[in-house]
Design an enzyme around this catalytic site. Structure first.
Site, PDB file in Angstrom:
ATOM      1  N   ARG A 174     -10.430   1.725  -1.956  1.00 19.62           N
ATOM      2  CA  ARG A 174      -9.077   1.448  -1.468  1.00 19.62           C
ATOM      3  C   ARG A 174      -8.766   2.436  -0.350  1.00 19.62           C
ATOM      4  O   ARG A 174      -9.007   3.635  -0.519  1.00 19.62           O
ATOM      5  CB  ARG A 174      -8.075   1.653  -2.617  1.00 19.62           C
ATOM      6  CG  ARG A 174      -6.694   1.133  -2.350  1.00 19.62           C
ATOM      7  CD  ARG A 174      -6.581  -0.347  -2.540  1.00 19.62           C
ATOM      8  NE  ARG A 174      -6.828  -0.797  -3.919  1.00 19.62           N
ATOM      9  CZ  ARG A 174      -6.857  -2.077  -4.253  1.00 19.62           C
ATOM     10  NH1 ARG A 174      -6.713  -2.999  -3.332  1.00 19.62           N
ATOM     11  NH2 ARG A 174      -7.061  -2.455  -5.497  1.00 19.62           N
ATOM     12  N   ASP A 204     -13.755   6.229   6.965  1.00 16.13           N
ATOM     13  CA  ASP A 204     -15.059   6.923   6.922  1.00 16.13           C
ATOM     14  C   ASP A 204     -15.362   7.605   8.251  1.00 16.13           C
ATOM     15  O   ASP A 204     -16.514   7.669   8.685  1.00 16.13           O
ATOM     16  CB  ASP A 204     -16.172   5.919   6.587  1.00 16.13           C
ATOM     17  CG  ASP A 204     -15.954   5.290   5.221  1.00 16.13           C
ATOM     18  OD1 ASP A 204     -16.224   4.083   5.073  1.00 16.13           O
ATOM     19  OD2 ASP A 204     -15.490   6.008   4.306  1.00 16.13           O
ATOM     20  N   ARG A 218       0.827  -1.213   0.000  1.00 23.40           N
ATOM     21  CA  ARG A 218       0.000   0.000   0.000  1.00 23.40           C
ATOM     22  C   ARG A 218       0.858   1.258   0.000  1.00 23.40           C
ATOM     23  O   ARG A 218       0.550   2.240  -0.650  1.00 23.40           O
ATOM     24  CB  ARG A 218      -0.941  -0.009   1.222  1.00 23.40           C
ATOM     25  CG  ARG A 218      -1.916   1.167   1.266  1.00 23.40           C
ATOM     26  CD  ARG A 218      -2.760   1.128   2.515  1.00 23.40           C
ATOM     27  NE  ARG A 218      -3.488  -0.140   2.649  1.00 23.40           N
ATOM     28  CZ  ARG A 218      -4.608  -0.426   1.979  1.00 23.40           C
ATOM     29  NH1 ARG A 218      -5.136   0.472   1.159  1.00 23.40           N
ATOM     30  NH2 ARG A 218      -5.204  -1.578   2.128  1.00 23.40           N
ATOM     31  N   ASP A 270     -10.132  11.519   6.705  1.00 22.20           N
ATOM     32  CA  ASP A 270      -9.077  11.641   7.729  1.00 22.20           C
ATOM     33  C   ASP A 270      -8.382  10.283   7.807  1.00 22.20           C
ATOM     34  O   ASP A 270      -8.605   9.396   6.998  1.00 22.20           O
ATOM     35  CB  ASP A 270      -9.667  12.102   9.075  1.00 22.20           C
ATOM     36  CG  ASP A 270     -10.523  11.016   9.725  1.00 22.20           C
ATOM     37  OD1 ASP A 270     -11.054  11.277  10.813  1.00 22.20           O
ATOM     38  OD2 ASP A 270     -10.649   9.906   9.141  1.00 22.20           O
ATOM     39  N   ALA A 271      -7.548  10.089   8.825  1.00 18.86           N
ATOM     40  CA  ALA A 271      -6.691   8.889   8.855  1.00 18.86           C
ATOM     41  C   ALA A 271      -7.508   7.629   9.125  1.00 18.86           C
ATOM     42  O   ALA A 271      -7.022   6.517   8.923  1.00 18.86           O
ATOM     43  CB  ALA A 271      -5.624   9.049   9.923  1.00 18.86           C
ATOM     44  N   SER A 324     -23.540  10.064   2.666  1.00 20.13           N
ATOM     45  CA  SER A 324     -22.768  11.082   3.387  1.00 20.13           C
ATOM     46  C   SER A 324     -21.590  11.546   2.548  1.00 20.13           C
ATOM     47  O   SER A 324     -21.017  10.754   1.784  1.00 20.13           O
ATOM     48  CB  SER A 324     -22.212  10.504   4.700  1.00 20.13           C
ATOM     49  OG  SER A 324     -23.245   9.930   5.483  1.00 20.13           O
ATOM     50  N   ASN A 326     -14.780  12.436   0.561  1.00 24.52           N
ATOM     51  CA  ASN A 326     -15.214  11.115   0.125  1.00 24.52           C
ATOM     52  C   ASN A 326     -16.727  11.007   0.205  1.00 24.52           C
ATOM     53  O   ASN A 326     -17.360  11.628   1.052  1.00 24.52           O
ATOM     54  CB  ASN A 326     -14.580  10.057   1.056  1.00 24.52           C
ATOM     55  CG  ASN A 326     -14.934   8.634   0.645  1.00 24.52           C
ATOM     56  OD1 ASN A 326     -15.167   8.359  -0.523  1.00 24.52           O
ATOM     57  ND2 ASN A 326     -14.993   7.754   1.622  1.00 24.52           N
ATOM     58  N   THR A 327     -17.289  10.233  -0.723  1.00 26.31           N
ATOM     59  CA  THR A 327     -18.731   9.951  -0.645  1.00 26.31           C
ATOM     60  C   THR A 327     -18.873   8.549  -0.063  1.00 26.31           C
ATOM     61  O   THR A 327     -18.076   7.648  -0.357  1.00 26.31           O
ATOM     62  CB  THR A 327     -19.383   9.931  -2.055  1.00 26.31           C
ATOM     63  OG1 THR A 327     -18.753   8.901  -2.829  1.00 26.31           O
ATOM     64  CG2 THR A 327     -19.233  11.258  -2.747  1.00 26.31           C
ATOM     65  N   HIS A 328     -19.905   8.384   0.772  1.00 26.76           N
ATOM     66  CA  HIS A 328     -20.134   7.069   1.373  1.00 26.76           C
ATOM     67  C   HIS A 328     -21.630   6.766   1.363  1.00 26.76           C
ATOM     68  O   HIS A 328     -22.433   7.618   1.781  1.00 26.76           O
ATOM     69  CB  HIS A 328     -19.592   7.037   2.811  1.00 26.76           C
ATOM     70  CG  HIS A 328     -19.703   5.696   3.451  1.00 26.76           C
ATOM     71  ND1 HIS A 328     -18.903   4.636   3.092  1.00 26.76           N
ATOM     72  CD2 HIS A 328     -20.543   5.240   4.404  1.00 26.76           C
ATOM     73  CE1 HIS A 328     -19.259   3.574   3.812  1.00 26.76           C
ATOM     74  NE2 HIS A 328     -20.246   3.919   4.604  1.00 26.76           N
TER      75      HIS A 328
END
Ligand code: GRF
Length: 198
Positions: A89, A143, A63, A139-140, A134, A105-107
């Protein structure tokens, strides 16, 4: 506002963002679309004449190596904002640290409900009668970033994962297009949204 979009799949959210950005009164421009695998969604970028880049996860030892190449690509394009839209990912922590909070990000769930790669399936399995969509700052965590926008989506009797996801996606697209617009106009300040609440 220049935007880079990262995808892994069909890119239906990307397509909606491309269509919105094609209107000259939309204050954001998508300058590149990237993916971690051969994504069908590249076709939408090509249809709009937008460059794409591919950083195939399977070509890298791990990664971190993959993340370094992805980070190099993003630095090359140096967008104002990175949008993860169906990128399946997790990003390495140092890439997130470099870009956050200018990375969203979209979730397909009503976070913090049902985070992770199977939010739609998990909502169905939970037997609840509603879930949602959402848009968050990456962040780290998984989600777990500050929520920028979210809305509820009903779960109907007889829904399977595909049917429910198809009901969630239009809500996701509406939220994403609106959040990117509000970031572009300055209405939404990502730094303020990400500041640790006292
Ligand atoms: C979207 O619901 C996204 O939030 C989730 O997977 C889906 C990708 O759909 N991570 P698409 O590739 O945008 O069609």
């Amino acid at each position: 506002l220049t935007v880079a979009v990262l995808i892994s799949g069909t890119g239906s959210n990307l397509r909606a963002l491309l269509d919105a950005a094609a209107h000259e009164d939309y204050p954001a421009r998508i300058v590149v679309v990237g993916a971690d695998r051969e994504a069908d969604g590249f076709a939408h970028a090509e249809a709009h004449g937008i460059p794409t880049f591919l950083v195939p996860f399977r070509n890298f030892a791990d990664r971190e190596d993959w993340g370094r190449e992805l980070a190099d690509q993003l630095r090359t394009w140096s967008p104002d904002l990175v949008v993860l839209s169906g990128l399946m990912r997790l990003l390495p922590a140092d890439l997130v640290a470099e870009w956050s909070p200018r990375i969203i990000n979209t979730h397909p769930a009503f976070l913090p409900e049902f985070p992770g790669a199977h939010g739609v399936r998990d909502a169905l399995a939970a037997g609840v009668d509603r879930t949602g969509a959402s848009v968050i700052v990456v962040d780290a965590g998984v989600d777990s970033g500050p929520i920028l926008a979210q809305d509820r989506v009903p779960i109907r009797v007889g829904d399977d994962e595909h049917a429910l996801h198809d009901r969630i996606k239009p809500v996701e697209r509406r939220l994403l297009i609106d959040v990117v617009r509000r970031i572009a106009t300055g209405e939404l300040d990502l730094a303020a949204a990400s500041a640790p609440s006292r």
